[in-house]
Every structure is written in C-alpha cells, then in structure tokens.
Write an enzyme that holds these catalytic residues in place. Structure first.
Site, PDB file in Angstrom:
ATOM      1  N   TYR B  26       0.835  -1.204   0.000  1.00  0.00           N
ATOM      2  CA  TYR B  26       0.000   0.000   0.000  1.00  0.00           C
ATOM      3  C   TYR B  26       0.875   1.262   0.000  1.00  0.00           C
ATOM      4  CZ  TYR B  26      -3.436   3.473   1.409  1.00  0.00           C
ATOM      5  OH  TYR B  26      -4.229   4.591   1.458  1.00  0.00           O
ATOM      6  N   VAL B  88      -5.397  -1.622   8.167  1.00  0.00           N
ATOM      7  CA  VAL B  88      -6.607  -2.431   8.074  1.00  0.00           C
ATOM      8  C   VAL B  88      -6.657  -2.990   6.662  1.00  0.00           C
ATOM      9  CG1 VAL B  88      -9.132  -2.442   8.185  1.00  0.00           C
ATOM     10  CG2 VAL B  88      -7.811  -1.073   9.814  1.00  0.00           C
ATOM     11  N   GLY B  96     -14.775   1.025  10.853  1.00  0.00           N
ATOM     12  CA  GLY B  96     -14.323   1.663  12.097  1.00  0.00           C
ATOM     13  C   GLY B  96     -13.204   0.907  12.794  1.00  0.00           C
ATOM     14  N   ILE B  97     -12.565  -0.014  12.074  1.00  0.00           N
ATOM     15  CA  ILE B  97     -11.525  -0.844  12.702  1.00  0.00           C
ATOM     16  C   ILE B  97     -10.251  -0.040  12.950  1.00  0.00           C
ATOM     17  CG2 ILE B  97     -10.069  -2.901  12.394  1.00  0.00           C
ATOM     18  CD1 ILE B  97     -12.411  -4.114  10.749  1.00  0.00           C
ATOM     19  N   TYR B 132      -6.715  11.108  10.366  1.00  0.00           N
ATOM     20  CA  TYR B 132      -5.949  11.537  11.539  1.00  0.00           C
ATOM     21  C   TYR B 132      -6.371  12.938  11.995  1.00  0.00           C
ATOM     22  CZ  TYR B 132      -2.978   7.530  10.368  1.00  0.00           C
ATOM     23  OH  TYR B 132      -2.520   6.275  10.089  1.00  0.00           O
TER      24      TYR B 132
END
Lengths: 171, 171
Positions: B26, B88, B96-97, B132
C-alpha cells in the site's frame, strides 16, 4: 585540546537537563521543557532505562551531548537507533564535537545490530542540515510527522473500549 | 459483526508479517520488507520485547493491526508512544476498525503515562491524513526526518574513536 566522548552517569543529570534546555532555546521553544532531574534520573538510570546518553567533554568541560534510544523497523524486522537530541554548546562549536558525537552514536548503532540511525531536524536549521548531508544522511521528506497529545489524546483514549475490546463497527 | 481488539501472541507472527507486507505494498514499497518471522518473534515476544502489537479481528478473521513501541521526550522528561504501523486490510475498511485500533493504542499510551502519541504518514495518503485530522492529530511539518543507513552508516561508525574516546578536534 582534546575531546572526550563518554557514557553519561547519574552525576551528569543536572548537566543533561541544562543541555536539553539550551537546545530548546536554540530550537525556538524555550518554554517547552518541563522535564525534571528526577524524571531524567528515573528514565535513564533506573533498572530499565528508556534512553541512553553520551557526553562530550572538551578539556574536561561538558561541551555537548547525544541522547538516544532504540526504535523498530517492521520492514527490516530489526531494531534501529533513534537520536532524540544532539547538541553542542555554542562556545564549543567548530571543533568537530558534533561530528564525534554522531560518529559514536553510529558506532553504537552498528554494534547493536541496527541497520539505520534516524533523527529529526527543523527545516530552518540550515547549518545542521548541511552537516547531516555531509555525513551521508538522506531526508525522508515524503513522511509527515503526526502527533496526538493533551486533550485530543485523552479524548481518543477515552473512546477506547476496555481491552479485550468487543465493539460494534461505527458504520 | 463485532470487532475485537486483542494483544498479539506468538501465534500471530505469520499474520503480523503478512500485514507488514500488505502495508508495504500500500505504501508503494513492496520490496522493502526483509523482515522474517524469526526476527519478529525474537523482537516482539522474547524476554525483552522491543515492540508490542494489537490485532483487530472482525468476526474471528484478522482484519488489521497496530504495532508500537515507546520513545522518549526530553522536553517533557517522559516516555511517549510511537505507532510504527497501523493497517486495516482493504476488504475490512469502512467498519471503524482503524479508529478502534488507534483508540486502543491511545488508551495504552495514557495508561503508561505517555503525554503524546506519535507516528508518520506518507504525504500522498490523503484518506489517512483526513482520518488523523478528524482524530485531533496535529502535523509537525517543520521537522524533517533524517536517516543514515547502509554504507553511510558503516562509514560514520567506522570513523568513531573507540569508547571512551579521546580525539583531536578536526580543526
């Protein structure tokens, strides 16, 4: 006039705090230091020290310091060395003391199996940036530093479910 | 479908390495991961662990992780918490993890007496930056990240005088 680099002892804590305060003044944040001698003693010289410190003496006078701890690279699966503070008192600059401190920290990193040594520098601190470039440092400018502190940290922490947590997804 | 946040165990090491690799993909650095299961086991689950790790399970499936360790603020004279990785898996996003992991890390920071939680984000990772910001994070953009590694680190280390060092100033 010789420079001696040595590992700091408990007796150096007042001097370490004086160096931290002088560095904060140089970094234009004179009011940012709330550290105390007790805290520095507890965290660096107790049974499980969080940080380590080198002192540079110039002809017996404390002239500068380097304070570091270990971090971790998940890409490498290895510890790294993080240099939190490097400082030479203005009256002792130009004698190669900063270079000697950085070299000693690098030697400790290699001895401890670290594949990298990292630190931060303020973007306006051109003399330091030029010095680091001359030492072979690279600048990781695509990475932004993020921080949560104070009320925002308490708020975030307060929203956590007690561990082990079982939460409903937020959507 | 419930999310569970739990402390990682030795049995999670293969999954942790899979998460680290997926995060590197990623982050556009798929070849950067040289970590091994043996290394992660040694450094996170031995007698003196260098890092700690939380796993998020979604309905019993590992969905994400947070890997952290402690650093030190000389200004505050207190330990801080440094979040090395937060990830995630794409198929579990929007539940919402990531938020639950970050909240749990913040709670651990507060429990451990840390006054700040820090991490880094890539400047092109807009979804993460927005996330964030929504969590109350500040961006310390005047600080540049500096690194010495590889041959430059060996060169710097090789120039160090054996400790305790007694060197002539360079000029």
């Amino acid at each position: 006039m010789a420079t001696t680099i040595r590992t700091a002892t408990e007796a150096d804590v007042p001097q370490i705090l004086a160096f931290i305060r002088a560095l904060a003044v140089y970094e234009r944040a004179p009011d940012a230091v709330t550290a105390t001698e007790d805290g520095l003693l507890r965290d660096g010289f107790g049974p499980n020290p969080i940080y380590s410190c080198l002192i540079a003496d110039q002809s017996g006078q404390p002239a500068g310091f380097a304070l570091y701890f270990f971090n971790y690279s998940t890409w490498m699966g290895r510890p790294g060395l993080y240099l939190e503070d490097l400082f030479v008192h203005p009256e002792f600059r130009g004698l190669g003391i900063g270079r000697a401190l950085l070299q000693q920290v690098a030697a400790i990193a290699v001895q401890r199996g670290c594949l990298r040594l990292q630190w931060e520098v303020l973007d306006w601190n051109t003399p330091a940036i030029d010095f680091y470039k001359a030492m072979g440092a690279e600048f990781l400018d695509e990475w932004r530093n993020v921080r949560v502190s104070g009320e925002a940290l308490d708020r975030l922490a307060g929203a956590a479910v007690a561990e082990p947590a079982e939460t409903e997804p937020t959507k």
